[in-house]
Design a protein around this motif. Structure first.
Motif, PDB file in Angstrom:
ATOM      1  N   PRO B 114       0.795  -1.233   0.000  1.00 48.40           N
ATOM      2  CA  PRO B 114       0.000   0.000   0.000  1.00 48.40           C
ATOM      3  C   PRO B 114       0.826   1.282   0.000  1.00 48.40           C
ATOM      4  CG  PRO B 114      -0.090  -1.032   2.177  1.00 48.40           C
ATOM      5  CD  PRO B 114       0.665  -1.968   1.283  1.00 48.40           C
ATOM      6  N   HIS B 115       1.940   1.330   0.724  1.00 52.10           N
ATOM      7  CA  HIS B 115       2.749   2.551   0.819  1.00 52.10           C
ATOM      8  C   HIS B 115       4.134   2.207   1.353  1.00 52.10           C
ATOM      9  CE1 HIS B 115       1.196   1.967   4.827  1.00 52.10           C
ATOM     10  NE2 HIS B 115      -0.019   2.350   4.478  1.00 52.10           N
ATOM     11  N   ASP B 131      -3.741  -3.637  13.357  1.00 50.17           N
ATOM     12  CA  ASP B 131      -4.691  -3.326  14.436  1.00 50.17           C
ATOM     13  C   ASP B 131      -3.988  -2.667  15.608  1.00 50.17           C
ATOM     14  OD1 ASP B 131      -6.868  -4.128  13.107  1.00 50.17           O
ATOM     15  OD2 ASP B 131      -7.130  -6.051  14.149  1.00 50.17           O
ATOM     16  N   MET B 134      -2.773   1.047  14.752  1.00 50.59           N
ATOM     17  CA  MET B 134      -3.747   1.888  14.077  1.00 50.59           C
ATOM     18  C   MET B 134      -3.621   3.364  14.501  1.00 50.59           C
ATOM     19  SD  MET B 134      -7.035   2.635  13.306  1.00 50.59           S
ATOM     20  CE  MET B 134      -7.930   4.007  13.921  1.00 50.59           C
ATOM     21  N   ARG B 135      -3.224   3.603  15.737  1.00 51.22           N
ATOM     22  CA  ARG B 135      -3.099   4.992  16.204  1.00 51.22           C
ATOM     23  C   ARG B 135      -1.650   5.487  16.184  1.00 51.22           C
ATOM     24  NH1 ARG B 135      -7.958   6.805  18.514  1.00 51.22           N
ATOM     25  NH2 ARG B 135      -9.484   5.138  18.476  1.00 51.22           N
ATOM     26  N   LEU B 163      -4.618  23.607  14.717  1.00 47.14           N
ATOM     27  CA  LEU B 163      -5.153  22.486  13.930  1.00 47.14           C
ATOM     28  C   LEU B 163      -4.614  21.138  14.408  1.00 47.14           C
ATOM     29  CD1 LEU B 163      -5.063  23.915  10.286  1.00 47.14           C
ATOM     30  CD2 LEU B 163      -6.997  23.796  11.871  1.00 47.14           C
ATOM     31  N   MET B 166      -7.323  18.647  15.456  1.00 44.88           N
ATOM     32  CA  MET B 166      -8.152  18.099  14.374  1.00 44.88           C
ATOM     33  C   MET B 166      -7.359  17.105  13.525  1.00 44.88           C
ATOM     34  SD  MET B 166     -10.230  21.423  13.028  1.00 44.88           S
ATOM     35  CE  MET B 166     -11.581  20.687  12.098  1.00 44.88           C
ATOM     36  N   LEU B 167      -6.041  17.349  13.407  1.00 38.99           N
ATOM     37  CA  LEU B 167      -5.226  16.494  12.554  1.00 38.99           C
ATOM     38  C   LEU B 167      -4.727  15.253  13.292  1.00 38.99           C
ATOM     39  CD1 LEU B 167      -3.199  19.310  10.826  1.00 38.99           C
ATOM     40  CD2 LEU B 167      -4.537  17.594   9.600  1.00 38.99           C
ATOM     41  N   HIS B 170      -6.366  11.925  17.238  1.00 38.27           N
ATOM     42  CA  HIS B 170      -6.635  10.505  17.454  1.00 38.27           C
ATOM     43  C   HIS B 170      -5.363   9.660  17.547  1.00 38.27           C
ATOM     44  CE1 HIS B 170     -10.929  10.865  17.064  1.00 38.27           C
ATOM     45  NE2 HIS B 170     -10.820  11.469  15.898  1.00 38.27           N
ATOM     46  N   TYR B 171      -4.216  10.303  17.370  1.00 34.97           N
ATOM     47  CA  TYR B 171      -2.967   9.542  17.384  1.00 34.97           C
ATOM     48  C   TYR B 171      -2.377   9.439  18.781  1.00 34.97           C
ATOM     49  CZ  TYR B 171      -2.849   9.438  12.350  1.00 34.97           C
ATOM     50  OH  TYR B 171      -3.146   9.185  11.049  1.00 34.97           O
TER      51      TYR B 171
END
Ligand code: B12
Lengths: 232, 223
Positions: B114-115, B131, B134-135, B163, B166-167, B170-171
């Motif tokens: 994928p990358h 899994d 993911m963060r 920002l 918002m960016l 979740h990490y």
């Protein structure tokens, strides 16, 4: 600093200049100015629904076009979204009071394994602006989250977002599970995210792939209308 | 040997200077993302892959992955008359399978996965950890060097630090996937994590599946 007499006094602008000025302010991500503009229009007797659609949603539509054309990038979109949110927070309670149109209910979330949520949030906001009720499940959603929310909320539409090539196939897992449970046709399923395309949407059995939030709103309206016209 | 400057790889890329001048029997052209230039040149030197020629497209294309398939296809068409074999050193990179389809049409191979985070780590290992991680936000050697040009500025954090939430809200952690052993990059990656407000981890990956893929291009590997 800008010269004193360049400063605009929003309250002195007639409606036909204030509204385009609000589009500009939204474009520039100026949340305070948007708040002020919304309050001025309310004082002038505009309905919350008109302010929402003509000043805010229309402004975000312009932002969406310039993002698509590569003129704006992620931070500008985020700032504009924040400004819109500031305006929405004033209008939302009033919209409920004044009985603005309710077009349907959508459960939306980013799929399992994926943390990208900017596009999903934008879609939610524009759908809400157009009169849809939104239940936002956030990021990283396994199939159970979607199923549980669809049933609990008696939703009309399922929206799934994915930005990674590795997570987009999970949308098919969700749709296949819905088929197994015999509930697939109870909902309209819309999917989106930059790496998806029309063909992918069709292949996984979604009702629609939408390339941006503006398309999503129009598509949702069309699909809802079609659904209502179906014989019971 | 080619002189290389990572910063140039962000916006400008690199062209194999001899590419348009003649025909090179037995030579393989690697058309790569600028984010891989230094790594491919390091592998070439290490393994004495003198048959490899390198041309790079600007790494910035990654911010607009919809532009990648056409840009790569154009580079392939330009180079085709001059080389026996062409290899594309890109993964899917968010093209939703379109780059792979394009390469298939043009009869050119590319790196699987994928990358680059995934193929440096090894595609199988990366997928197995998906899994649990993911963060996590990943950096490679290139991204540590180009953190400001590639992450901080394009995401607007230089102008609008607000920002961040918002960016990256979740990490939880930043994982530096290290290709080369370089203490300075380790220090710099830890600083990137602090700037993003994330916990820091380092994992040595080496060149992972990129090395395996490029090895198939050496004359000895031809079946
Ligand atoms: C911003 C961004 C990030 C931000 C995300 C912040 C956030 N809170 O979302 C950060 C920097 C944190 C980030 C992280 C990562 N990212 Co990123 N990211 C991007 C980037 C540059 C833009 C995405 C974006 O927000 N666009 C803006 C919005 C408005 O557009 P959109 O998402 O496309 O949404 C619109 C439409 O698609 C549609 N739509 C979207 N969802 C839905 C849903 C429905 C129902 C409908 C109808 C429509 C719809 O409407 C939206 C509004 O118009 C893309 C590249 C790109 N240009 O797409 C890479 C990209 C998606 N990321 C990528 C990668 C690899 C990652 C990381 C793994 C990188 C890393 N170093 O660790 C991590 C992901 C970790 C994880 N577990 O998910 C790759 C994916 C490659 C691949 N093979 O899939 C991309 C393609 C970049 C690249 N070419 O390498 N990323």
């Amino acid at each position: 600093m800008v010269e004193e007499d360049d400063d605009l006094i929003l309250s002195e602008l007639p409606d036909e200049e204030l509204v385009p000025q609000m589009h500009d302010d939204l474009y520039d991500g100026l949340a305070d100015e948007i708040t002020e503009g919304v309050n001025i229009l309310l004082e002038r007797g505009w309905t919350p629904y008109d302010i929402l659609t003509k000043a805010l949603v229309e402004g975000m539509r312009i932002v969406g076009i310039d993002f698509r054309d590569g003129i704006l990038f992620v931070p500008e979109v985020l700032l504009a979204a924040n400004a819109m949110k500031a305006g929405m927070s004033i209008l939302k309670p009033l919209l409920i009071e004044t009985g603005a149109p309710r077009l349907g209910k959508m459960v939306i979330g980013t799929v399992k394994g994926d943390i990208h949520d900017i596009g999903k949030n934008l879609v939610s906001m524009m759908m809400e602006g157009a009169g849809f009720e939104i239940v936002d499940l956030g990021i990283n959603n396994p199939v159970e989250n979607y199923l549980e929310a669809l049933e609990r909320e008696r939703a009309d539409i399922l929206g799934m977002s994915a930005l990674l090539t590795t997570t987009m196939p999970y949308m098919k897992v969700v749709i296949d599970t819905m088929k197994e449970k015999g509930v697939r046709d109870d909902y309209i399923i819309m999917v989106g995210g930059a790496p998806l395309n029309e063909e992918f949407g069709r292949a996984i059995g979604a009702d629609a792939y939408c390339r941006d939030a503006a398309v999503a709103v129009e598509m949702a309206k069309t699909l809802m209308a079609r659904r209502h016209n179906l014989p019971a | 040997m080619l002189a290389l400057n990572d910063h140039g790889m962000v916006d400008a890329g690199l062209s194999a200077p001899q590419a348009l001048a003649g025909v090179f029997p037995g030579r393989v052209l690697v058309i790569a993302c600028g984010a891989l230039a230094r790594e491919i040149l390091a592998l070439r030197k290490l393994n004495r892959w003198d048959h490899l020629e390198l041309t790079c497209l600007p790494a910035k294309l990654h911010l607009h992955p919809e532009l990648i398939p056409d840009a790569v296809a154009r580079a392939i068409e330009d180079a085709r008359p001059h080389y026996d074999r062409i290899f594309v050193a890109y993964a899917d990179c968010g093209t939703g399978g379109l780059l792979a389809a394009r390469c298939r049409e043009l009869g050119v191979e590319m790196v699987a996965g994928p990358h680059c985070y995934s193929f440096f780590d090894g595609n199988a290992a990366f997928a197995a950890r998906a899994d649990a991680e993911m963060r996590a936000f990943f950096l490679t050697d290139f991204l540590v060097r180009q953190f400001d040009a590639f992450v901080w500025k394009p995401m607007g954090l230089d102008r609008h630090p607000e920002l961040r939430e918002m960016l990256f809200g979740h990490y939880e952690r930043l994982i530096y996937l290290a290709q080369a052993q370089d203490a300075r990059l380790d220090t710099e990656a830890a600083r990137c994590a602090r700037r993003l407000g994330l916990a820091y981890e380092r994992r040595t990956t080496g060149y992972g599946d990129l090395a395996t893929a490029l090895a198939t291009l050496s004359p000895e590997a031809v079946a």
